[in-house]
Design a protein around this motif. Structure first.
Motif, PDB file in Angstrom:
ATOM      1  N   ALA A 193      77.714   0.171  17.401  1.00 59.87           N
ATOM      2  CA  ALA A 193      76.599   1.032  17.474  1.00 59.87           C
ATOM      3  C   ALA A 193      76.660   2.161  16.162  1.00 59.87           C
ATOM      4  N   LEU A 194      77.898   2.773  16.419  1.00 61.97           N
ATOM      5  CA  LEU A 194      78.435   4.185  15.531  1.00 61.97           C
ATOM      6  C   LEU A 194      78.094   3.517  14.007  1.00 61.97           C
ATOM      7  N   SER A 195      79.048   2.444  13.877  1.00 62.48           N
ATOM      8  CA  SER A 195      78.931   1.898  12.388  1.00 62.48           C
ATOM      9  C   SER A 195      77.855   1.383  12.030  1.00 62.48           C
ATOM     10  N   ARG A 196      76.637   1.009  12.669  1.00 68.74           N
ATOM     11  CA  ARG A 196      75.507   0.572  12.122  1.00 68.74           C
ATOM     12  C   ARG A 196      74.676   1.954  11.929  1.00 68.74           C
ATOM     13  N   LEU A 197      74.580   2.952  12.890  1.00 68.60           N
ATOM     14  CA  LEU A 197      74.087   4.179  12.652  1.00 68.60           C
ATOM     15  C   LEU A 197      74.605   4.773  11.219  1.00 68.60           C
ATOM     16  N   ALA A 198      75.871   4.862  11.217  1.00 69.42           N
ATOM     17  CA  ALA A 198      76.412   5.507   9.967  1.00 69.42           C
ATOM     18  C   ALA A 198      75.969   4.624   8.544  1.00 69.42           C
ATOM     19  N   THR A 199      75.533   3.457   8.666  1.00 69.47           N
ATOM     20  CA  THR A 199      75.168   2.661   7.563  1.00 69.47           C
ATOM     21  C   THR A 199      73.592   2.733   7.402  1.00 69.47           C
ATOM     22  N   GLY A 200      72.787   3.679   8.221  1.00 71.31           N
ATOM     23  CA  GLY A 200      71.464   3.756   7.998  1.00 71.31           C
ATOM     24  C   GLY A 200      70.489   2.989   8.542  1.00 71.31           C
ATOM     25  N   HIS A 201      71.125   2.336   9.938  1.00 68.82           N
ATOM     26  CA  HIS A 201      70.361   1.473  10.618  1.00 68.82           C
ATOM     27  C   HIS A 201      69.335   2.461  11.760  1.00 68.82           C
ATOM     28  N   SER A 202      68.365   2.106  12.192  1.00 74.80           N
ATOM     29  CA  SER A 202      67.486   2.844  13.118  1.00 74.80           C
ATOM     30  C   SER A 202      68.268   2.860  14.493  1.00 74.80           C
ATOM     31  N   THR A 204      66.502   2.151  17.069  1.00 71.51           N
ATOM     32  CA  THR A 204      65.842   0.787  17.550  1.00 71.51           C
ATOM     33  C   THR A 204      66.528  -0.373  17.244  1.00 71.51           C
ATOM     34  N   ALA A 205      66.701  -0.549  16.000  1.00 68.83           N
ATOM     35  CA  ALA A 205      67.417  -1.823  15.620  1.00 68.83           C
ATOM     36  C   ALA A 205      68.779  -1.887  15.994  1.00 68.83           C
ATOM     37  N   THR A 206      69.563  -0.838  15.953  1.00 69.41           N
ATOM     38  CA  THR A 206      70.880  -0.475  16.378  1.00 69.41           C
ATOM     39  C   THR A 206      71.084  -1.122  17.869  1.00 69.41           C
ATOM     40  N   ALA A 207      70.120  -0.449  18.821  1.00 64.26           N
ATOM     41  CA  ALA A 207      70.128  -0.868  20.158  1.00 64.26           C
ATOM     42  C   ALA A 207      70.265  -2.364  20.338  1.00 64.26           C
ATOM     43  N   VAL A 228      76.175  13.439  22.839  1.00 60.33           N
ATOM     44  CA  VAL A 228      75.069  13.619  21.946  1.00 60.33           C
ATOM     45  C   VAL A 228      74.288  12.285  22.041  1.00 60.33           C
ATOM     46  N   SER A 229      72.784  12.615  21.439  1.00 64.98           N
ATOM     47  CA  SER A 229      72.049  11.561  21.549  1.00 64.98           C
ATOM     48  C   SER A 229      72.268  10.747  19.931  1.00 64.98           C
ATOM     49  N   PRO A 230      71.923   9.435  19.845  1.00 65.13           N
ATOM     50  CA  PRO A 230      72.050   8.845  18.581  1.00 65.13           C
ATOM     51  C   PRO A 230      71.394   9.420  17.357  1.00 65.13           C
ATOM     52  N   THR A 231      70.188  10.089  17.909  1.00 59.22           N
ATOM     53  CA  THR A 231      69.400  10.781  16.889  1.00 59.22           C
ATOM     54  C   THR A 231      70.235  12.150  16.250  1.00 59.22           C
ATOM     55  N   HIS A 232      70.983  12.692  17.452  1.00 57.95           N
ATOM     56  CA  HIS A 232      71.611  13.827  16.822  1.00 57.95           C
ATOM     57  C   HIS A 232      72.746  13.421  16.053  1.00 57.95           C
ATOM     58  N   TYR A 233      73.381  12.378  16.266  1.00 56.65           N
ATOM     59  CA  TYR A 233      74.638  11.637  15.464  1.00 56.65           C
ATOM     60  C   TYR A 233      73.970  11.594  14.163  1.00 56.65           C
TER      61      TYR A 233
END
Length: 246
Positions: A193-202, A204-207, A228-233
């Motif tokens: 999930a961290l790697s997906r968030l870091a490359t621009g995934h939302s 919802t899509a990451t979850a 922290v929340s994913p949004t904060h990340y």
């Protein structure tokens, strides 16, 4: 600086010198016989000399790599580590990338390299890794999950795939990795999930992509683990040090 396309894979290999692999963008996923590591942007992976490893890239990855002779850094980690890259270390890495291979051992260039070694030694280690079992059947299961963390197979199914009874599977897995199978799989999902968030995934899509039934369940687990929340990340990651909350 090396520029790798999304999905790039570097097969298993090793180097006679230690490496500091720093990605200014994209996500680096490194696997050894002992563990799998993930480094989001503004993090780095320390790889000791002689350690066999393979590398995968998520998203376009821009990497600067420093090669360090083992005798130049005898007090640095003997195992792979994901480390926090401070502002100072980042600027030093960028400066070192511009130095000639045969730099002046008595001047400014040498002082830059010595300061880099000091910063690596002091850098905060970030637990973005999961241990890998030695048992070949368990390792095969783990590699399958690493390739697709969203799989929802039940514990009994994984035990059967490893040709083990449920109790033997769970006991063997904990003995070899130091954690339960459920905790290990949860850590894999969070790392992915961290790697997906870091490359621009939302969020919802990451979850959904990593196997959670809802964004709220994912957010709760993310907050419980990292504080922290994913949004904060997403909004503050470059300045935010993410470490697992005990």
């Amino acid at each position: 600086m090396d520029d790798y396309p999304p999905g790039f894979f570097d097969p298993r290999h090793s180097h006679v010198r230690a490496q500091l692999v720093y990605a200014t963008s994209g996500v680096t996923i490194l696997s050894t016989n002992d563990a799998s590591y993930v480094a989001p942007p503004q993090r780095a992976i320390w790889i000791p000399a002689g350690v066999e490893h393979e590398v995968r890239c998520r998203g376009r990855v821009l990497i600067r790599t420093l090669y360090i002779s083992p005798d130049a850094a005898p007090d640095l980690p003997k195992t792979c580590q994901v480390i926090e890259v401070s502002n100072l270390l980042r600027e030093l890495i960028l400066a070192a990338a511009e130095l000639p291979i045969e730099y002046d051992l008595e001047g400014r260039d040498a002082r830059i390299m010595m300061l880099i070694l000091d910063e690596i030694h002091c850098a905060r280690r970030i637990p973005l890794c999961v241990p890998m079992p030695v048992n070949e059947r368990l390792a095969r299961i783990c590699k399958t999950i690493l390739a697709d963390p969203a799989q929802h197979d039940a514990l009994n199914d994984w035990a059967s795939a490893a040709a083990m009874g449920r109790r033997t599977f769970t006991r063997s897995f904990r003995r070899e990795t130091g954690m339960s199978f459920a905790m290990w799989r949860q850590q894999v999902r969070l790392m992915d999930a961290l790697s997906r968030l870091a490359t621009g995934h939302s969020v919802t899509a990451t979850a959904l992509d990593v196997g959670y039934n809802s964004p709220s369940a994912f957010t709760a687990m993310f907050r419980r683990t990292f504080g922290v929340s994913p949004t904060h990340y997403l909004t503050d990651e470059p300045a935010q040090v993410l470490t697992a909350v005990p």
